[in-house]
Design an enzyme around this catalytic site. Structure first.
Site, PDB file in Angstrom:
ATOM      1  N   TYR A 157       0.840  -1.187   0.000  1.00 44.02           N
ATOM      2  CA  TYR A 157       0.000   0.000   0.000  1.00 44.02           C
ATOM      3  C   TYR A 157       0.880   1.244   0.000  1.00 44.02           C
ATOM      4  CZ  TYR A 157       0.283  -0.476   5.210  1.00 44.02           C
ATOM      5  OH  TYR A 157       0.689  -0.628   6.510  1.00 44.02           O
ATOM      6  N   CYS A 158       0.344   2.305  -0.605  1.00 42.78           N
ATOM      7  CA  CYS A 158       1.077   3.569  -0.796  1.00 42.78           C
ATOM      8  C   CYS A 158       2.484   3.315  -1.354  1.00 42.78           C
ATOM      9  CB  CYS A 158       1.169   4.348   0.517  1.00 42.78           C
ATOM     10  SG  CYS A 158       1.564   6.102   0.294  1.00 42.78           S
ATOM     11  N   PRO A 159       2.566   2.640  -2.522  1.00 43.62           N
ATOM     12  CA  PRO A 159       3.883   2.324  -3.077  1.00 43.62           C
ATOM     13  C   PRO A 159       4.615   3.568  -3.564  1.00 43.62           C
ATOM     14  CG  PRO A 159       2.170   1.810  -4.659  1.00 43.62           C
ATOM     15  CD  PRO A 159       1.468   2.208  -3.390  1.00 43.62           C
ATOM     16  N   LYS A 214       8.181  -4.910   2.422  1.00 45.73           N
ATOM     17  CA  LYS A 214       8.155  -3.514   2.843  1.00 45.73           C
ATOM     18  C   LYS A 214       7.748  -3.378   4.311  1.00 45.73           C
ATOM     19  CE  LYS A 214       5.659   0.793   1.756  1.00 45.73           C
ATOM     20  NZ  LYS A 214       4.793   1.445   0.754  1.00 45.73           N
TER      21      LYS A 214
END
Length: 276
Positions: free
Chosen positions: A145-147, A158
């Site tokens: 998420y939110c890459p 991550k």
């Protein structure tokens, strides 16, 4: 990049144990206040640490989702409040196992370019966990998420993301560190949010297809039980090595005067989005 980490003074504002009544909108208002203060020379370089209970922070782009309110209702049913921050990026999860660190730096005459801001935080995190002898990489992790290009990962998983906010010659470099708990469980929440808020429709903006298995906490990756306090100590030790004077503090008088205005802006933004 070392010279940005090395400041004559580092002031620490620790809000990592304020509790559940400390809201994320207050945090983003505080960082804007600190940007304005540090950027205009009314305060030294400042590191602020903060933790929020079950909160999903949405980016401005997330507000364009076709079924946003359905997604927010889902989050509420899962026990998460949701707010919209005043900067770019996409949805992230905050909870008691996630430590947020903001480094607020003054822009010099030459300025601090975007990559240099990211690199100073990347360097700090590398130093904080160097004793584990694990390679920390900065590269986009597809499926997270939110890459972004400064996703921090170990062995392809991550555990942190970095963002920046710039205001009045001040730069806030912000990171969320998943310290403990399940990184994949957090990602599953965001995966379901996007599925509900998008419902398979074509959208102007692209949203990540979340693969929960590519996200983990530092405790999972380093195979050790880390607490927020453990990471705070590592942060303080590194900052102590990076300045002539390290001290704890709170908002000064100038900042206390600015805070209500910046806080109100974020409240109004969220109120406006809720009325759409």
């Amino acid at each position: 990049m070392n010279n940005l980490l090395h400041q004559q003074e580092w002031r620490i504002i620790d809000q990592s144990s304020v509790g559940m009544h400390f809201q994320a909108v207050q945090s983003f208002g505080t960082d804007d206040t600190l940007c304005a203060s540090v950027g205009t020379g009314n305060a030294p370089a400042t590191a602020r640490t903060w933790v929020h209970h079950n909160t999903v922070v949405l980016g401005i782009q997330d507000t364009k989702l076709p079924y946003l309110e359905d997604g927010r209702q889902f989050l509420n049913e899962q026990g998460y409040q949701s707010i919209v921050r005043n900067s770019g990026g996409l949805a992230v999860v905050l909870d008691q196992g996630v430590l947020n660190i903001s480094l607020i730096l003054p822009e010099t005459e030459k300025g601090i370019d975007i990559n240099r801001g990211y690199e100073v935080m990347f360097l700090l995190i590398q130093k904080m966990f160097a004793d584990f002898n694990k390679q920390i990489e900065a590269k986009e992790i597809i499926g997270s998420y939110c890459p972004g290009s400064y996703d921090l990962s170990i062995a392809g998983k991550k555990f942190a993301g970095i963002s920046q906010r710039r205001l009045k010659k001040g730069v806030a470099v912000q990171i969320y560190l998943c310290v403990n708990g399940s990184g994949s469980n957090r990602a599953q929440i965001i995966k379901q949010f996007y599925e509900i808020a998008k419902k398979g429709e074509q959208t102007k903006f692209s949203y990540p297809v979340i693969v929960p298995e590519v996200m983990a906490s530092l405790s999972e990756l380093l195979e050790v039980d880390l607490t927020i306090a453990d990471v705070m100590l590592r942060l303080l030790n590194q900052l102590k090595l990076s300045c002539d004077l390290l001290y704890g503090g709170q908002l000064n008088e100038f900042e206390l005067g600015l805070l209500p205005g910046y806080y109100q802006r974020i409240v109004e933004r969220n109120d406006k989005i809720s009325q759409i």
